[in-house]
Design a protein around this motif. Sequence first.
Motif, PDB file in Angstrom:
ATOM      1  N   LYS A 178       0.835  -1.214   0.000  1.00 48.30           N
ATOM      2  CA  LYS A 178       0.000   0.000   0.000  1.00 48.30           C
ATOM      3  C   LYS A 178       0.865   1.257   0.000  1.00 48.30           C
ATOM      4  CE  LYS A 178      -4.006  -2.049   2.211  1.00 48.30           C
ATOM      5  NZ  LYS A 178      -4.913  -2.069   3.355  1.00 48.30           N
ATOM      6  N   ILE A 179       1.883   1.265   0.820  1.00 43.56           N
ATOM      7  CA  ILE A 179       2.771   2.429   0.912  1.00 43.56           C
ATOM      8  C   ILE A 179       3.530   2.616  -0.402  1.00 43.56           C
ATOM      9  CG2 ILE A 179       4.817   3.334   2.091  1.00 43.56           C
ATOM     10  CD1 ILE A 179       3.613   1.915   4.655  1.00 43.56           C
ATOM     11  N   GLU A 228       5.002   4.694   9.612  1.00 41.54           N
ATOM     12  CA  GLU A 228       5.957   4.898  10.708  1.00 41.54           C
ATOM     13  C   GLU A 228       6.445   3.559  11.266  1.00 41.54           C
ATOM     14  OE1 GLU A 228       8.314   6.796  13.550  1.00 41.54           O
ATOM     15  OE2 GLU A 228       7.283   7.691  11.862  1.00 41.54           O
ATOM     16  N   ARG A 229       5.537   2.639  11.413  1.00 40.61           N
ATOM     17  CA  ARG A 229       5.893   1.347  11.998  1.00 40.61           C
ATOM     18  C   ARG A 229       6.831   0.550  11.100  1.00 40.61           C
ATOM     19  NH1 ARG A 229       2.062  -3.187  14.775  1.00 40.61           N
ATOM     20  NH2 ARG A 229       3.806  -4.421  15.535  1.00 40.61           N
ATOM     21  N   LEU A 230       6.589   0.607   9.803  1.00 41.61           N
ATOM     22  CA  LEU A 230       7.398  -0.188   8.879  1.00 41.61           C
ATOM     23  C   LEU A 230       8.669   0.510   8.416  1.00 41.61           C
ATOM     24  CD1 LEU A 230       4.556  -1.678   6.671  1.00 41.61           C
ATOM     25  CD2 LEU A 230       5.802  -2.794   8.520  1.00 41.61           C
ATOM     26  N   PHE A 231       8.641   1.825   8.378  1.00 38.86           N
ATOM     27  CA  PHE A 231       9.771   2.575   7.831  1.00 38.86           C
ATOM     28  C   PHE A 231      10.236   3.641   8.808  1.00 38.86           C
ATOM     29  CE2 PHE A 231       7.156   1.113   4.280  1.00 38.86           C
ATOM     30  CZ  PHE A 231       8.075   0.338   3.601  1.00 38.86           C
ATOM     31  N   GLN A 232      10.614   3.223  10.000  1.00 36.55           N
ATOM     32  CA  GLN A 232      11.065   4.179  11.003  1.00 36.55           C
ATOM     33  C   GLN A 232      12.345   4.848  10.539  1.00 36.55           C
ATOM     34  OE1 GLN A 232      11.459   1.932  14.577  1.00 36.55           O
ATOM     35  NE2 GLN A 232       9.266   1.893  14.964  1.00 36.55           N
ATOM     36  N   LYS A 233      12.404   6.146  10.746  1.00 28.43           N
ATOM     37  CA  LYS A 233      13.601   6.896  10.381  1.00 28.43           C
ATOM     38  C   LYS A 233      14.621   6.778  11.509  1.00 28.43           C
ATOM     39  CE  LYS A 233      11.143  10.330   7.688  1.00 28.43           C
ATOM     40  NZ  LYS A 233      10.774  11.730   7.586  1.00 28.43           N
ATOM     41  N   PRO A 234      15.874   6.565  11.161  1.00 26.38           N
ATOM     42  CA  PRO A 234      16.900   6.547  12.206  1.00 26.38           C
ATOM     43  C   PRO A 234      17.084   7.948  12.783  1.00 26.38           C
ATOM     44  CG  PRO A 234      17.910   6.436  10.043  1.00 26.38           C
ATOM     45  CD  PRO A 234      16.419   6.373   9.833  1.00 26.38           C
ATOM     46  N   LEU A 235      17.572   8.008  14.006  1.00 33.72           N
ATOM     47  CA  LEU A 235      17.856   9.291  14.629  1.00 33.72           C
ATOM     48  C   LEU A 235      18.883  10.023  13.786  1.00 33.72           C
ATOM     49  CD1 LEU A 235      17.553  11.210  17.050  1.00 33.72           C
ATOM     50  CD2 LEU A 235      19.441   9.970  18.122  1.00 33.72           C
ATOM     51  N   LEU A 236      18.554  11.205  13.361  1.00 30.23           N
ATOM     52  CA  LEU A 236      19.473  11.982  12.534  1.00 30.23           C
ATOM     53  C   LEU A 236      20.577  12.553  13.397  1.00 30.23           C
ATOM     54  CD1 LEU A 236      16.864  13.926  10.392  1.00 30.23           C
ATOM     55  CD2 LEU A 236      18.172  11.916   9.730  1.00 30.23           C
ATOM     56  N   SER A 237      21.762  12.556  12.884  1.00 31.28           N
ATOM     57  CA  SER A 237      22.875  13.105  13.652  1.00 31.28           C
ATOM     58  C   SER A 237      22.653  14.574  13.948  1.00 31.28           C
ATOM     59  CB  SER A 237      24.193  12.893  12.917  1.00 31.28           C
ATOM     60  OG  SER A 237      24.162  13.562  11.681  1.00 31.28           O
ATOM     61  N   PHE A 292      -2.782   4.991   7.748  1.00 33.06           N
ATOM     62  CA  PHE A 292      -1.666   4.952   6.800  1.00 33.06           C
ATOM     63  C   PHE A 292      -0.380   5.436   7.469  1.00 33.06           C
ATOM     64  CE2 PHE A 292       1.126   6.595   3.565  1.00 33.06           C
ATOM     65  CZ  PHE A 292       1.059   5.644   2.566  1.00 33.06           C
ATOM     66  N   TYR A 293      -0.462   6.577   8.163  1.00 30.04           N
ATOM     67  CA  TYR A 293       0.725   7.115   8.832  1.00 30.04           C
ATOM     68  C   TYR A 293       1.252   6.150   9.898  1.00 30.04           C
ATOM     69  CZ  TYR A 293       0.258  11.707   6.662  1.00 30.04           C
ATOM     70  OH  TYR A 293       0.214  12.747   5.760  1.00 30.04           O
TER      71      TYR A 293
END
Length: 94
Positions: free
Chosen positions: A16-17, A46-55, A41-42
């Motif tokens: 779907k995403i 978020e659950r499937l494509f979590q963003k890593p902590l940005l430096s 959807f959000y």
Amino acid sequence: MSKPLSREKRLEWEEKIRKQRERSLSIDRWCRENQILPHTFYYWKERLFQKPLLSSSFTLFIKRAFPSDTHIHRCAPRDGSSAAESAYDKRSGI
């Protein structure tokens, strides 16, 4: 803590995403066309494509926690306080 995902559910939402991205529609519009609530959807995105902590986020935290006029020790001071406590004490003059 979230439950483990079934393989089928993960594949369903990844598809779907992917379809939303390929259509280049806004998430709201794509959800309307596919009869999906945007918050659902959000949630899956978020659950499937979590963003890593940005430096840069970490750097911003460090800059706010320890302003440039603060000296930070790399090891704990001899009095047993943490480096953060020692840095705060030096800045405040305590």
